[in-house]
Design a protein around this motif. Sequence first.
Motif, PDB file in Angstrom:
ATOM      1  N   PRO A  29       0.820  -1.149   0.000  1.00 42.28           N
ATOM      2  CA  PRO A  29       0.094  -0.067  -0.020  1.00 42.28           C
ATOM      3  C   PRO A  29       0.891   1.289  -0.002  1.00 42.28           C
ATOM      4  O   PRO A  29       0.550   2.235   0.250  1.00 42.28           O
ATOM      5  CB  PRO A  29      -0.913  -0.240   1.213  1.00 42.28           C
ATOM      6  N   GLU A  30       2.036   1.269  -0.457  1.00 41.04           N
ATOM      7  CA  GLU A  30       2.983   2.351  -0.586  1.00 41.04           C
ATOM      8  C   GLU A  30       2.504   3.586  -1.082  1.00 41.04           C
ATOM      9  O   GLU A  30       2.587   4.860  -0.631  1.00 41.04           O
ATOM     10  CB  GLU A  30       4.404   2.031  -0.866  1.00 41.04           C
ATOM     11  N   ASN A  31       1.658   3.439  -2.246  1.00 41.62           N
ATOM     12  CA  ASN A  31       1.167   4.330  -3.039  1.00 41.62           C
ATOM     13  C   ASN A  31      -0.322   4.849  -2.703  1.00 41.62           C
ATOM     14  O   ASN A  31      -1.087   5.504  -3.484  1.00 41.62           O
ATOM     15  CB  ASN A  31       1.374   4.176  -4.609  1.00 41.62           C
ATOM     16  N   PHE A  32      -0.820   4.104  -1.496  1.00 44.51           N
ATOM     17  CA  PHE A  32      -2.230   4.212  -1.511  1.00 44.51           C
ATOM     18  C   PHE A  32      -2.446   5.750  -0.907  1.00 44.51           C
ATOM     19  O   PHE A  32      -1.773   6.367  -0.219  1.00 44.51           O
ATOM     20  CB  PHE A  32      -2.722   3.279  -0.042  1.00 44.51           C
ATOM     21  N   LYS A  33      -3.512   6.288  -1.228  1.00 44.23           N
ATOM     22  CA  LYS A  33      -4.523   7.172  -0.515  1.00 44.23           C
ATOM     23  C   LYS A  33      -5.219   6.837   0.326  1.00 44.23           C
ATOM     24  O   LYS A  33      -5.494   5.557   0.342  1.00 44.23           O
ATOM     25  CB  LYS A  33      -5.241   8.058  -1.621  1.00 44.23           C
ATOM     26  N   PRO A  34      -5.632   7.706   1.493  1.00 44.05           N
ATOM     27  CA  PRO A  34      -6.421   7.151   2.495  1.00 44.05           C
ATOM     28  C   PRO A  34      -7.647   6.325   2.162  1.00 44.05           C
ATOM     29  O   PRO A  34      -7.942   5.351   2.675  1.00 44.05           O
ATOM     30  CB  PRO A  34      -6.732   8.371   3.406  1.00 44.05           C
ATOM     31  N   GLU A  35      -8.300   6.880   1.212  1.00 44.56           N
ATOM     32  CA  GLU A  35      -9.559   6.561   0.690  1.00 44.56           C
ATOM     33  C   GLU A  35      -9.525   5.017  -0.019  1.00 44.56           C
ATOM     34  O   GLU A  35     -10.282   4.256  -0.311  1.00 44.56           O
ATOM     35  CB  GLU A  35     -10.337   7.608  -0.107  1.00 44.56           C
ATOM     36  N   TYR A  36      -8.270   4.592  -0.238  1.00 40.15           N
ATOM     37  CA  TYR A  36      -8.030   3.255  -0.917  1.00 40.15           C
ATOM     38  C   TYR A  36      -8.344   2.572  -0.160  1.00 40.15           C
ATOM     39  O   TYR A  36      -8.680   1.220  -0.512  1.00 40.15           O
ATOM     40  CB  TYR A  36      -6.555   3.175  -1.650  1.00 40.15           C
ATOM     41  N   TRP A  37      -8.155   2.465   1.271  1.00 39.47           N
ATOM     42  CA  TRP A  37      -8.453   1.222   1.997  1.00 39.47           C
ATOM     43  C   TRP A  37      -9.878   0.826   2.246  1.00 39.47           C
ATOM     44  O   TRP A  37     -10.135  -0.187   2.404  1.00 39.47           O
ATOM     45  CB  TRP A  37      -7.993   1.746   3.467  1.00 39.47           C
ATOM     46  N   ASN A  38     -10.843   1.610   1.390  1.00 39.69           N
ATOM     47  CA  ASN A  38     -12.092   1.467   1.539  1.00 39.69           C
ATOM     48  C   ASN A  38     -12.317   0.265   0.366  1.00 39.69           C
ATOM     49  O   ASN A  38     -13.563  -0.105   0.312  1.00 39.69           O
ATOM     50  CB  ASN A  38     -13.163   2.625   1.516  1.00 39.69           C
ATOM     51  N   ARG A  39     -11.539   0.440  -0.595  1.00 36.83           N
ATOM     52  CA  ARG A  39     -11.607  -0.520  -1.549  1.00 36.83           C
ATOM     53  C   ARG A  39     -11.016  -1.990  -1.464  1.00 36.83           C
ATOM     54  O   ARG A  39     -11.111  -2.459  -2.459  1.00 36.83           O
ATOM     55  CB  ARG A  39     -11.120  -0.028  -3.054  1.00 36.83           C
ATOM     56  N   VAL A  40     -10.099  -2.065  -0.643  1.00 38.92           N
ATOM     57  CA  VAL A  40      -9.649  -3.338  -0.276  1.00 38.92           C
ATOM     58  C   VAL A  40     -10.535  -4.361   0.075  1.00 38.92           C
ATOM     59  O   VAL A  40     -11.190  -4.153   1.042  1.00 38.92           O
ATOM     60  CB  VAL A  40      -8.261  -3.353   0.665  1.00 38.92           C
ATOM     61  N   VAL A  41     -10.672  -5.606  -0.766  1.00 34.41           N
ATOM     62  CA  VAL A  41     -11.619  -6.827  -0.631  1.00 34.41           C
ATOM     63  C   VAL A  41     -11.006  -7.874   0.209  1.00 34.41           C
ATOM     64  O   VAL A  41     -11.559  -8.790   0.517  1.00 34.41           O
ATOM     65  CB  VAL A  41     -12.333  -6.665  -1.670  1.00 34.41           C
ATOM     66  N   ALA A  42      -9.686  -8.134  -0.018  1.00 30.15           N
ATOM     67  CA  ALA A  42      -8.786  -8.977   0.093  1.00 30.15           C
ATOM     68  C   ALA A  42      -7.273  -9.147   0.469  1.00 30.15           C
ATOM     69  O   ALA A  42      -6.802  -8.032  -0.423  1.00 30.15           O
ATOM     70  CB  ALA A  42      -9.036 -10.347  -0.663  1.00 30.15           C
ATOM     71  N   VAL A  43      -6.757  -9.700   1.287  1.00 29.49           N
ATOM     72  CA  VAL A  43      -5.446  -9.644   1.519  1.00 29.49           C
ATOM     73  C   VAL A  43      -4.822 -11.020   1.647  1.00 29.49           C
ATOM     74  O   VAL A  43      -5.213 -11.811   2.484  1.00 29.49           O
ATOM     75  CB  VAL A  43      -4.920  -9.041   2.824  1.00 29.49           C
ATOM     76  N   PHE A  44      -3.644 -11.338   0.731  1.00 26.99           N
ATOM     77  CA  PHE A  44      -3.148 -12.598   0.698  1.00 26.99           C
ATOM     78  C   PHE A  44      -1.921 -12.481   1.824  1.00 26.99           C
ATOM     79  O   PHE A  44      -1.075 -11.557   1.859  1.00 26.99           O
ATOM     80  CB  PHE A  44      -2.442 -13.112  -0.430  1.00 26.99           C
ATOM     81  N   THR A  45      -1.701 -13.458   2.659  1.00 26.34           N
ATOM     82  CA  THR A  45      -0.600 -13.408   3.677  1.00 26.34           C
ATOM     83  C   THR A  45      -0.116 -14.605   3.774  1.00 26.34           C
ATOM     84  O   THR A  45      -0.477 -15.915   3.506  1.00 26.34           O
ATOM     85  CB  THR A  45      -1.297 -12.942   4.950  1.00 26.34           C
ATOM     86  N   THR A  46       1.113 -14.626   4.194  1.00 23.75           N
ATOM     87  CA  THR A  46       1.841 -15.964   4.471  1.00 23.75           C
ATOM     88  C   THR A  46       2.151 -16.261   5.976  1.00 23.75           C
ATOM     89  O   THR A  46       2.753 -17.077   6.511  1.00 23.75           O
ATOM     90  CB  THR A  46       3.299 -15.701   3.717  1.00 23.75           C
TER      91      THR A  46
END
Length: 250
Positions: free
Chosen positions: A137-154
Motif C-alpha cells: 500500500p505504499e502508493n495508497f491514498k487514505p480512501e483506497y483502504w475502503n476499496r480493499v476486499v482481500a489480503v493474501f498473507t503468509t
Amino acid sequence: MDPRLAQIYDGERRMGDRNTVLRGIKPTDFSHIRKLASQFMARKPTGGSGDNRSSTNISNNPSLALNQKPARRPDPIILLSPSASSLLRMSNAKAFLEGGRYTPPDHSTPPTMLAVSRIIKDMDPNRPIRFILVEGPENFKPEYWNRVVAVFTTGQAWQFKSYKWTNPVELFKHVQGVYLGWRGEQPPESVRAFGHKVLACSVEKWRDPGQPGAEQSRWRDREVVESIWKAVEANMRARGWRKDAAPTSI
C-alpha cells in the motif's frame, strides 16, 4: 407656460427610451452572442415549459457543471503478500485467479499493478468487475483502504507494518484474508491465530510438466480459486459493494 414652472422643468433629469438607456444612442449588434450561446442551447432538452425552466436554471447557475456523468464505482483492490516465500506473487496471480491454474512465480521483474476480471452475478451478471492487484500500500491514498476486499498473507507480521491496521487480527475484521499453501502441509500457527476471517486453502505441489501425471495434478486448482472468490464475494456483499456503488468505509 409659467416662467417659474419652465425653470423647474429645465432642472429635471431627462429619461430616455429603452434604446438610449440600454444601448446608447447607437444601436448595438448582439448577434455574435448567438454563436457563443448556440453550444449551450443545443444541449437544452426539448419538452414543455417545465423542461425549459429547468434548463434555464442550470445554464444560469455556474456551480452546476454541464453534462455531468454519474460517478463510476471504483475498482476493488486485492493486496498480495510481498514475501519471497509466498506461493502467489504478481508474476503468477493473474493466471491463478483469472485462469484457474497455478504456476510457480518466476524471478522476472514483476509489474507494480495488475488487473483481473471476475463476473459476480449478484452484483452485475452482464459485466465483469475489474480487481486491482498490488503487493503493497505504499502508493495508497487514505480512501483506497475502503476499496480493499482481500489480503493474501503468509503469516509474517512484517507484511502489515505499513497497513491501515497493523494488527492482523484487527485487519481481518475488516478485510477477507487468504492464505495459500501446499496441499498436505498445515498453515503456520500465526495464520491460525489471525482468526476465522483468514481462509486457509492449498494447492497441489508443483511438479515439472514433463513428469508423468503432472498436468492431471492441477485439476483441483480451479476448485481452490473458486473457494477464494466465494469468500471474497461474500465479504464484498457484507461490506456494501453493489453494481454501481462501493462502501465509503470498511
